[in-house]
Design an enzyme around this catalytic site. Structure first.
Site, PDB file in Angstrom:
ATOM      1  N   CYS A  43      21.368 -33.125   6.027  1.00 42.90           N
ATOM      2  CA  CYS A  43      22.123 -33.890   5.027  1.00 42.90           C
ATOM      3  C   CYS A  43      22.466 -33.007   3.848  1.00 42.90           C
ATOM      4  CB  CYS A  43      21.319 -35.107   4.556  1.00 42.90           C
ATOM      5  SG  CYS A  43      19.804 -34.642   3.659  1.00 42.90           S
ATOM      6  N   ASP A  59     -11.475  14.472  -5.330  1.00 45.65           N
ATOM      7  CA  ASP A  59     -12.464  13.472  -4.942  1.00 45.65           C
ATOM      8  C   ASP A  59     -13.004  13.872  -3.571  1.00 45.65           C
ATOM      9  OD1 ASP A  59     -13.837  10.892  -5.078  1.00 45.65           O
ATOM     10  OD2 ASP A  59     -12.472  10.320  -3.468  1.00 45.65           O
ATOM     11  N   ASP A 116      -7.733   9.238  -3.299  1.00 45.19           N
ATOM     12  CA  ASP A 116      -7.068   8.284  -2.410  1.00 45.19           C
ATOM     13  C   ASP A 116      -7.575   6.866  -2.566  1.00 45.19           C
ATOM     14  OD1 ASP A 116      -9.600   8.567  -1.250  1.00 45.19           O
ATOM     15  OD2 ASP A 116      -8.821   8.195   0.764  1.00 45.19           O
TER      16      ASP A 116
END
Length: 802
Positions: free
Chosen positions: A83, A499, A697
């Site tokens: 509709c 790291d 990371d």
């Protein structure tokens, strides 16, 4: 808000620096950066104070053109509408999307016509409709012609036509001058030297072909600026008018048998040579963005999707997250996905720069645009459109190429005053020669030489062209540099902090030893594996994985708490369990006397020893080891050869850290550093006067990455680490760190060479011209090729080898 505006009509560094200054003075503009090489302005502005349309209007008022981003248009088939309420709801949904400029939904045809910007993709539009509860698919092939590419091609074609016509008209006059210099005098050369003939062939060159210089000069002067076109227009017009005066209005103008002092060939040749230089420059500049074109060309156009039990080849725009895709040997993987069935080897070199194909199995992620080599597999789509790795790389490289390096500030300052200073020098040269020789003709020619030899273009192109090629070359080798500032700083790095876990090591630890007291190894493993079941820490995950492989089942803990930098606390079978380092045990006053010797022995071997305590009593030592990456030692050795100090930072105790550091050749070890203190350690090194790069990371590396002079993220890590970094290495191979630094140093060397050439060229050329050592034609040729030489020098970066 940030916007990128394509600017037309800029011809030299004065143009770009003028627009940049004017934009930065405009109320509501927070910062503006204008790049001559890319012909783009990147503007940060407050939309409450100024609209983008006003920026375009201002640029137009200053005498330049700007191109409003043209929305793309697509027609979608919409299913499920019953509709008018449905169509209205879908229309509202689409119009609410950031980037949709207009959406119309027609219930009768069950189609939606959507205009949207490059911030969105067709996939995003389809996903929004589907989220609203309706179906959507592309009704017709989307027309997305590269408007900028078409405009550039059209401009280059027009320039080539003008150059050819200018050369044809100029050649007879130039031939006449050459013949006269070698002593050839006959009826043919008399025609070539005839003032009427030269006027007829020179006028179209001066005012038709050379109209671009007058138009641009007028716009610049009207806006209160001065650029290269002002110099060319002044110089060639002076030579042209002097020729008319000498040829037609002086007393000796009608003398026969004597060559008149006319210089039509000078003005025409200058324009021809400058057009030739502009043509070569435009061609060369186009090659500086080859990396972007290559990346865009990697994008597959279709995908083989499994729908309703059938395999269908559909346009890539219709693929949505969650779709199952089949990839056969030799095909490009269409989008980012996770393998669900099958295995293969994948060539990821176009994204990561890694030449060796990578083995992929069920559960592994694959990147869109990479090539499946041998096996076939089925995968589930994770990311589409602008969210794919390739799209993000393209966006990052485009942004980087539009950024300036700090070294360019020198050129910008010079460019801002360059043309007025050259005009002043030309005026002084004219007056000086007029006084010295009493010859207006001689004075005018030397002033013309000054005007046409000066070249601000070389200054404006010196930095951006090198940055475009350097960042593009980096992207080809899996090194993503976010902008010129970081490219420049990377070359000055003298300390690298790495790291340990996931950077120096593979980040995939495994249990190697279990030493117990009062309980069996099996019980210790069962309790530890259960306690660590919900842990996200690599060491905890390793214990759980080890237990899952060796025990029939691993139960759930009743309670679980992660204790950052120390370990975990949990409840298993009603017992209080602690797993962690010495610090955790000391906090709970747990006696470790029986385990001291075992812990020391394990740590000397480079293993991480974790203690297991039950109800405040230490009952086991569990050792976990992480394998060092094969590339770590050679990469660190390469950094040392480059004169760069290396530091390893880790939360491990000193003994374990020293053992790993010894394996890879690092002498500076920062051990027992809690995640929240990594940034402080980086700051301490910076306080010592070191230019520090931090390589990591993990999520806990993000503050340290942001604190360092240069943050380098391993691309196999988390999105947060990549976002916080300045350079991203698309593969986990540490050898790309020295490669990135060498690329930075090479690029900066090219920039310095370019700037040196630009400055020395003008510093030598202008005085030579002012003192009468250069004819206007030679001066014009020198100007034409000065900027070309700078661009070609930048393009030589393409020969950079990893």
């Amino acid at each position: 808000m940030k916007t990128t505006i394509q600017i037309t009509g800029m011809t030299c560094a004065n143009c770009s620096s003028f627009i940049e200054r004017q934009l930065n003075k405009t109320p509501g503009v927070e910062s503006a950066n204008v790049n001559l090489a890319t012909e783009r302005a990147t503007v940060d502005y407050d939309p409450d104070q100024i609209e983008e349309a006003q920026l375009h209007k201002l640029i137009s008022q200053w005498g330049y053109g700007s191109i409003q981003e043209r929305p793309h248009t697509v027609t979608l088939n919409i299913t499920g509408m019953t509709c008018a309420n449905c169509s209205a709801f879908v229309e509202r949904t689409l119009n609410k999307l950031d980037g949709v400029t207009k959406a119309n939904v027609n219930l009768a045809t069950e189609r939606a016509t959507v205009e949207y910007t490059q911030n969105l993709t067709v996939t995003d539009l389809i996903a929004a409709v589907q989220k609203a509860g309706y179906g959507a698919s592309v009704a017709e092939q989307e027309q997305q012609d590269d408007e900028l590419g078409k405009r550039k091609a059209k401009e280059l074609s027009a320039l080539r036509t003008q150059l050819i016509l200018s050369a044809i008209l100029t050649f007879p006059m130039l031939l006449g001058m050459i013949l006269s210099m070698v002593g050839v005098e006959n009826s043919f050369t008399a025609v070539l030297h005839n003032e009427w003939f030269q006027l007829i062939v020179a006028t179209p060159v001066q005012f038709f072909i050379g109209a671009r210089f007058y138009k641009n000069a007028f716009k610049a002067v009207r806006a209160g600026s001065a650029n290269m076109d002002v110099l060319v227009a002044l110089g060639t017009t002076s030579a042209y008018l002097l020729s008319i005066y000498n040829g037609f209005f002086t007393a000796g103008a009608h003398m026969h048998g004597q060559m008149k002092p006319i210089y039509f060939e000078s003005s025409a040749t200058i324009i021809t040579l400058i057009l030739l230089g502009k043509y070569f420059e435009a061609n060369a500049k186009g090659k500086t963005s080859d990396a972007i074109k290559k990346l865009i060309g990697l994008q597959p156009k279709t995908a083989r999707v499994v729908r309703g039990g059938e395999q269908l080849d559909i346009p890539i725009e219709q693929v949505v997250p969650g779709d199952l895709i089949v990839v056969r040997p030799g095909e490009k993987i269409p989008v980012d996905a996770t393998i669900t069935e099958g295995s293969s080897t994948v060539d990821e070199s176009m994204i990561t720069g890694e030449s060796i194909p990578v083995e992929k199995h069920a559960g592994d992620q694959v990147i869109g645009a990479t090539v499946n080599k041998f096996g076939s597999f089925q995968c589930r789509v994770d990311k589409v459109g602008k969210d794919t790795t390739l799209s993000q790389i393209i966006n990052l490289v485009e942004n980087a190429q539009g950024q300036k390096a700090p070294i360019q500030k020198i050129a910008d300052k010079v460019s801002g005053i360059f043309v007025p200073v050259i005009i002043l020098i030309a005026v002084v040269a004219f007056i000086g020669w007029l006084i010295a020789t009493r010859s207006p003709e001689h004075a005018i020619l030397n002033a013309v030489s000054v005007l046409v030899i000066a070249c601000p273009c070389a200054l404006g192109l010196a930095t951006p062209t090198a940055i475009m090629v350097g960042t593009g070359k980096g992207a080809e080798n899996g090194i993503l540099i976010k902008g010129g500032e970081y490219l420049q700083t990377a070359g000055t790095i003298n300390a690298v902090v790495l790291d340990k876990t996931g950077t120096i090591t593979l980040g995939q630890p495994t249990v190697t030893d279990i030493i117990t007291s009062e309980i069996s190894e099996e019980d210790a493993l069962r309790i530890a594996a259960s306690a660590e079941k919900n842990s996200e820490h690599p060491l905890g995950a390793a214990i759980y994985q080890y237990g899952k492989e060796r025990l029939e089942s691993v139960g759930d803990p009743e309670e679980f708490q992660s204790l950052t930098g120390r370990g975990i606390s949990a409840t298993v079978d009603g017992k209080q369990v602690l797993i962690g380092n010495r610090k955790l045990m000391q906090e709970h006053t747990i006696d470790l006397a029986w385990a001291d010797q075992s812990i020391r022995s394990l740590e000397e071997q480079g293993k991480t020893a974790m203690l297991l305590a039950l109800d405040s009593q230490a009952v086991a030592v569990i050792a976990v080891a992480d394998t060092v990456k094969p590339s770590s030692r050679s990469a660190i050795a390469e950094l040392h050869k480059m004169g760069i100090e290396t530091y390893m930072i880790t939360g491990d105790n000193q003994l374990t850290a020293n053992a790993i550091a010894q394996q890879v050749g690092i002498s500076h070890v920062l051990a027992e550093v809690l995640p929240e203190h990594k940034a402080e350690e980086v700051e301490k090194l910076r306080a010592q006067g070191k230019v520090v790069a931090m390589v990591g990371d993990g999520i806990n590396d993000a503050p340290a990455l942001a604190t360092a002079d240069i943050g380098i993220a391993i691309g196999t890590g988390t999105d947060i680490a990549i976002e916080a970094s300045d350079i991203t290495l698309m593969r986990g191979d540490l050898t790309t760190i020295p490669t990135a630094i060498r690329l930075s140093r090479r690029t900066m060397r090219k920039i310095r060479q370019n700037l040196f050439w630009a400055f020395i060229y003008n510093s030598i050329g202008v005085p030579f011209a002012a003192f009468g050592f250069l004819s206007p034609i030679i001066a014009g040729a020198a100007m034409a090729f000065s900027s070309v030489s700078v661009v070609l020098n930048s393009l030589s970066l393409k020969r950079f080898r990893v």
